[in-house]
Scaffold this motif. Structure first.
Motif, PDB file in Angstrom:
ATOM      1  N   ARG A 114       4.323  12.196   5.204  1.00 43.38           N
ATOM      2  CA  ARG A 114       3.256  12.343   4.205  1.00 43.38           C
ATOM      3  C   ARG A 114       3.217  11.164   3.234  1.00 43.38           C
ATOM      4  NH1 ARG A 114       2.381  18.680   2.756  1.00 43.38           N
ATOM      5  NH2 ARG A 114       2.798  19.529   4.818  1.00 43.38           N
ATOM      6  N   ILE A 115       4.308  10.448   3.116  1.00 42.78           N
ATOM      7  CA  ILE A 115       4.375   9.306   2.208  1.00 42.78           C
ATOM      8  C   ILE A 115       4.713   8.052   3.000  1.00 42.78           C
ATOM      9  CG2 ILE A 115       5.493   8.300   0.184  1.00 42.78           C
ATOM     10  CD1 ILE A 115       6.316  11.087  -0.687  1.00 42.78           C
ATOM     11  N   SER A 116       3.903   7.026   2.841  1.00 45.40           N
ATOM     12  CA  SER A 116       4.271   5.705   3.357  1.00 45.40           C
ATOM     13  C   SER A 116       4.090   4.704   2.239  1.00 45.40           C
ATOM     14  CB  SER A 116       3.417   5.322   4.569  1.00 45.40           C
ATOM     15  OG  SER A 116       2.062   5.174   4.216  1.00 45.40           O
ATOM     16  N   VAL A 117       4.876   3.649   2.278  1.00 43.43           N
ATOM     17  CA  VAL A 117       4.808   2.635   1.243  1.00 43.43           C
ATOM     18  C   VAL A 117       5.184   1.295   1.849  1.00 43.43           C
ATOM     19  CG1 VAL A 117       7.180   3.016   0.450  1.00 43.43           C
ATOM     20  CG2 VAL A 117       5.500   2.059  -1.136  1.00 43.43           C
ATOM     21  N   VAL A 122       3.270  -0.390  -5.942  1.00 45.76           N
ATOM     22  CA  VAL A 122       2.206  -0.557  -4.947  1.00 45.76           C
ATOM     23  C   VAL A 122       0.996  -1.219  -5.606  1.00 45.76           C
ATOM     24  CG1 VAL A 122       2.977   1.419  -3.596  1.00 45.76           C
ATOM     25  CG2 VAL A 122       1.214   1.740  -5.346  1.00 45.76           C
ATOM     26  N   ASP A 123       0.285  -2.012  -4.825  1.00 49.44           N
ATOM     27  CA  ASP A 123      -0.943  -2.630  -5.315  1.00 49.44           C
ATOM     28  C   ASP A 123      -2.083  -1.618  -5.377  1.00 49.44           C
ATOM     29  OD1 ASP A 123       0.084  -5.334  -5.488  1.00 49.44           O
ATOM     30  OD2 ASP A 123       0.072  -5.346  -3.295  1.00 49.44           O
ATOM     31  N   ILE A 124      -2.041  -0.651  -4.450  1.00 50.78           N
ATOM     32  CA  ILE A 124      -3.058   0.389  -4.402  1.00 50.78           C
ATOM     33  C   ILE A 124      -2.494   1.590  -3.671  1.00 50.78           C
ATOM     34  CG2 ILE A 124      -4.079  -0.456  -2.240  1.00 50.78           C
ATOM     35  CD1 ILE A 124      -6.854   0.349  -3.450  1.00 50.78           C
ATOM     36  N   ALA A 125      -2.918   2.785  -4.059  1.00 56.70           N
ATOM     37  CA  ALA A 125      -2.513   4.018  -3.375  1.00 56.70           C
ATOM     38  C   ALA A 125      -3.746   4.656  -2.743  1.00 56.70           C
ATOM     39  CB  ALA A 125      -1.855   4.995  -4.336  1.00 56.70           C
ATOM     40  N   ILE A 126      -3.612   5.064  -1.503  1.00 60.68           N
ATOM     41  CA  ILE A 126      -4.648   5.817  -0.807  1.00 60.68           C
ATOM     42  C   ILE A 126      -4.178   7.262  -0.798  1.00 60.68           C
ATOM     43  CG2 ILE A 126      -6.084   5.956   1.237  1.00 60.68           C
ATOM     44  CD1 ILE A 126      -6.084   3.189  -0.177  1.00 60.68           C
ATOM     45  N   VAL A 127      -4.874   8.125  -1.530  1.00 62.80           N
ATOM     46  CA  VAL A 127      -4.389   9.490  -1.771  1.00 62.80           C
ATOM     47  C   VAL A 127      -5.356  10.492  -1.144  1.00 62.80           C
ATOM     48  CG1 VAL A 127      -3.799  11.201  -3.530  1.00 62.80           C
ATOM     49  CG2 VAL A 127      -3.287   8.773  -3.925  1.00 62.80           C
ATOM     50  N   VAL A 139       0.831  -1.208   0.000  1.00 61.11           N
ATOM     51  CA  VAL A 139       0.000   0.000   0.000  1.00 61.11           C
ATOM     52  C   VAL A 139       0.864   1.256   0.000  1.00 61.11           C
ATOM     53  CG1 VAL A 139      -1.793   1.288   1.237  1.00 61.11           C
ATOM     54  CG2 VAL A 139      -1.810  -1.221   1.259  1.00 61.11           C
ATOM     55  N   GLY A 140       0.530   2.182  -0.868  1.00 64.07           N
ATOM     56  CA  GLY A 140       1.099   3.522  -0.802  1.00 64.07           C
ATOM     57  C   GLY A 140       0.057   4.455  -0.212  1.00 64.07           C
ATOM     58  N   CYS A 141       0.472   5.339   0.667  1.00 67.00           N
ATOM     59  CA  CYS A 141      -0.458   6.302   1.255  1.00 67.00           C
ATOM     60  C   CYS A 141       0.165   7.683   1.210  1.00 67.00           C
ATOM     61  CB  CYS A 141      -0.811   5.921   2.694  1.00 67.00           C
ATOM     62  SG  CYS A 141      -2.052   7.004   3.461  1.00 67.00           S
ATOM     63  N   TYR A 142      -0.607   8.656   0.726  1.00 65.49           N
ATOM     64  CA  TYR A 142      -0.152  10.044   0.654  1.00 65.49           C
ATOM     65  C   TYR A 142      -1.131  10.910   1.424  1.00 65.49           C
ATOM     66  CZ  TYR A 142       1.330  14.546  -1.282  1.00 65.49           C
ATOM     67  OH  TYR A 142       1.771  15.838  -1.426  1.00 65.49           O
ATOM     68  N   SER A 143      -0.632  11.647   2.420  1.00 63.20           N
ATOM     69  CA  SER A 143      -1.497  12.469   3.262  1.00 63.20           C
ATOM     70  C   SER A 143      -0.773  13.754   3.648  1.00 63.20           C
ATOM     71  CB  SER A 143      -1.909  11.697   4.524  1.00 63.20           C
ATOM     72  OG  SER A 143      -0.761  11.361   5.289  1.00 63.20           O
ATOM     73  N   SER A 144      -1.502  14.666   4.246  1.00 68.49           N
ATOM     74  CA  SER A 144      -0.928  15.925   4.726  1.00 68.49           C
ATOM     75  C   SER A 144      -1.873  16.496   5.789  1.00 68.49           C
ATOM     76  CB  SER A 144      -0.748  16.915   3.563  1.00 68.49           C
ATOM     77  OG  SER A 144      -2.002  17.192   2.942  1.00 68.49           O
ATOM     78  N   PRO A 145      -1.374  17.361   6.678  1.00 62.13           N
ATOM     79  CA  PRO A 145       0.018  17.801   6.792  1.00 62.13           C
ATOM     80  C   PRO A 145       0.838  16.790   7.589  1.00 62.13           C
ATOM     81  CG  PRO A 145      -1.284  18.885   8.458  1.00 62.13           C
ATOM     82  CD  PRO A 145      -2.243  18.036   7.669  1.00 62.13           C
ATOM     83  N   HIS A 146       2.068  17.157   7.922  1.00 62.52           N
ATOM     84  CA  HIS A 146       2.900  16.290   8.755  1.00 62.52           C
ATOM     85  C   HIS A 146       3.159  16.973  10.091  1.00 62.52           C
ATOM     86  CE1 HIS A 146       5.824  18.980   6.742  1.00 62.52           C
ATOM     87  NE2 HIS A 146       6.506  18.888   7.870  1.00 62.52           N
ATOM     88  N   LEU A 147       3.678  16.205  11.038  1.00 60.02           N
ATOM     89  CA  LEU A 147       3.965  16.748  12.363  1.00 60.02           C
ATOM     90  C   LEU A 147       5.459  16.980  12.576  1.00 60.02           C
ATOM     91  CD1 LEU A 147       1.505  14.699  14.590  1.00 60.02           C
ATOM     92  CD2 LEU A 147       1.396  17.133  14.082  1.00 60.02           C
TER      93      LEU A 147
END
Length: 560
Positions: A129-132, A185-190, A115-123
């Protein structure tokens, strides 16, 4: 007819070629980060950053004032169109999109997907912001550094061709898509950054979109998104794509939900509502395990509308607290079931385990006893940190505090940006689980001192809000956090009551004094002294008002 997923969308070429081996994820930001990523940070600092300067009026609307998605598409074209090489779930919403993305990412990881995940903001670090991969932690330093080195030439060319108009968020979003493509990645959560229609993430086409999700619609970033809740709903519904299902969280007012459903009708997109009458969820109790609270929930989903979905989850122990987080868990579950309907292998066990594994730093986070000791607390008070900064999130936080604190003294340590609804925020926290002590401070806000609300002005607002609610309050002046215990005791004794009536003590740090974690210790001492030695109830200190303030606490813990 809906296409079936999962599908193979990997067409590596040019800059996309590279190792697809899965690497272990490193810890949070530390001393090793500045070395390999020094050039990257320096490069990114030179780009226009609206998170610091503030978003221009109308920038998130689908209009002439909106961000130019064309330059984002041109940048991605130079990088080989990496966003076209994996299926994605695209999530927008005023509140709840980060939690929903985290829930869904963990569900898919539990099922064994890459899984790839892209989010914001960061701490603490932009790497958050990016995990894979299967870990879910921040992208490793070396992986991000290598990626940037290989992409830099194409980014340079794009910046030059766009006359320097590319933004910090656009470049980092492009890098995240490039990484997801390279790591297969099999899927990205954006997660969308602002609005939806003109957000840099909204380059995902219907051919790559598995599903879109709209969690909530609220009034944050009002000017940037058109000036009304209706215009915000229109902006967020811009992520809905032709023929692809959309999951709506809610609850929404009737007119806002209709705007979203109208867009879905135009795009022939099935709608799954997390507030469907066939969905029942309840928090049965809030309990503690190893010094951490959790809410035990039952979730039942039985939908027979556009896309039939069904699941029964009992005794789901959510680490994310509050009714709003239970609703986010329902939204994520609906999305997972939607994906299962589209052909993804997702078991009920993976859904429950993914929900239970999810936790988010700085969101309803209870510090451990060891962490509280680092802050100088002796165990008499529990510390809660939460990045709430809107009227709605303040109400949610107040309800959550009531659920974990049936009795005992309460202190609030609050710092905010200067563009927030300070009075409404204060009223929500004063009207709920009424605090004994409120200490205001100046948060270190992205963009510098010009965006931070002075502590003295915050104190005046909180005093006015207390008076407006008919709450007895007393101004205890300035508190640095370095006061001797004797002065704290005297201050508490002289201010905690007047004519036998309980008083809310409201003070602030001097505007020349930056926030220090010593203020948390002072808040704890004040509430314990004000209640007296005959009251054994443990105290609760809540640090809130800004994710930047919460990040300061976490940075202190990281250093020590």
């Amino acid at each position: 007819m809906l296409g079936r997923f999962p599908i193979v969308l990997r067409l590596p070429r040019g800059i996309l070629r590279g190792s697809s081996c899965r690497r272990g994820l490193s810890a949070m930001a530390g001393g090793d980060e500045e070395g390999p990523l020094g050039d990257f940070f320096e490069y990114m600092e030179r780009l226009r950053n609206y998170e610091r300067s503030g978003v221009p009026r109308g920038a998130g609307t689908d209009s002439d004032d909106g961000f130019d998605l064309g330059r984002m598409r041109r940048l991605l074209r130079r990088l080989g169109d990496p966003h076209a090489h994996f299926p994605a779930v695209h999530i927008a919403g005023t509140k709840g999109k980060g939690s929903t993305a985290a829930f869904l990412s963990n569900i898919m990881r539990e099922q064994g997907y890459n899984v790839g995940c892209y989010s914001s903001p960061h701490l603490l670090t932009i790497r958050e912001r990016i995990s894979v991969g299967n870990d879910g932690g921040p992208v490793p330093v070396r992986l991000l550094s290598d990626l940037f080195d290989q992409a830099k030439e194409a980014i340079d060319e794009s910046i030059e061709s766009e006359n320097g108009a590319l933004t910090h968020f656009e470049v980092f979003t492009a890098l995240s898509f490039l990484l997801f493509s390279r790591e297969n990645v099999d899927i990205a959560i954006v997660e969308a950054g602002l609005g939806g229609a003109r957000d840099a993430t909204n380059v995902i086409q219907s051919t790559e979109l598995a599903a879109s999700v709209i969690t909530t619609v609220g009034s944050e970033h009002l000017a940037a998104l058109g000036g009304s809740l209706q215009s915000i709903a229109i902006a967020k519904s811009g992520i809905i794509k032709q023929g692809r299902p959309v999951v709506i969280g809610g609850p929404f007012s009737a007119d806002i939900e209709q705007i979203i459903r109208d867009r879905a009708f135009l795009t022939q997109s099935p709608v799954i509502s997390a507030c469907d009458p066939g969905i029942k969820s309840i928090t049965k109790c809030v309990d503690w395990d190893n010094g951490k609270p959790y809410q035990c929930c039952d979730i039942s989903i039985k939908i027979s509308n556009d896309m039939p979905l069904s699941i029964e989850l009992c005794d789901v122990n959510l680490q994310l607290l509050g009714d709003h987080q239970r609703q986010n868990a329902v939204t994520a579950s609906c999305t997972a079931l939607c994906l299962r309907n589209l052909g993804w292998d997702i078991s009920e066990a993976s859904i429950q385990a993914g929900l239970e594994e999810t936790q988010l730093a700085g969101r309803s986070q209870i510090l451990t006893q060891e962490e509280a000791l680092v802050l100088g607390l002796d165990g008499a008070s529990t510390v809660l940190i939460d990045g709430a900064h809107t009227e709605a999130s303040a109400k949610t936080l107040s309800n959550m505090i009531e659920s974990i604190r049936p009795e005992g003294p309460l202190a609030l340590v609050v710092g905010m940006a200067n563009d927030k609804a300070h009075f409404a925020f204060a009223e929500q926290l004063l009207a709920g689980s009424r605090p004994d002590v409120v200490l205001l401070t100046e948060a270190s806000i992205a963009g510098g001192a010009s965006r931070a609300m002075p502590a003295l002005l915050l104190k005046e607002i909180w005093m006015a809000a207390a008076r407006d609610l008919g709450i007895n309050c007393v101004d205890i002046g300035t508190i640095s956090g370095a006061e001797a215990q004797e002065r704290i005791a005297n201050l508490a004794a002289s201010s905690s009551s007047f004519a036998g009536k309980p008083m809310v003590m409201i003070g602030c740090q001097d505007d020349t004094t930056p926030f220090s974690c010593n203020l948390i210790r002072a808040a704890s001492q004040l509430i314990l002294e004000s209640r007296g030695s005959d009251d054994p109830s443990p105290g609760l200190v809540c640090v809130t008002g800004s994710l930047h303030l919460v990040a300061s606490v976490l940075q202190h813990l990281e250093r020590h």
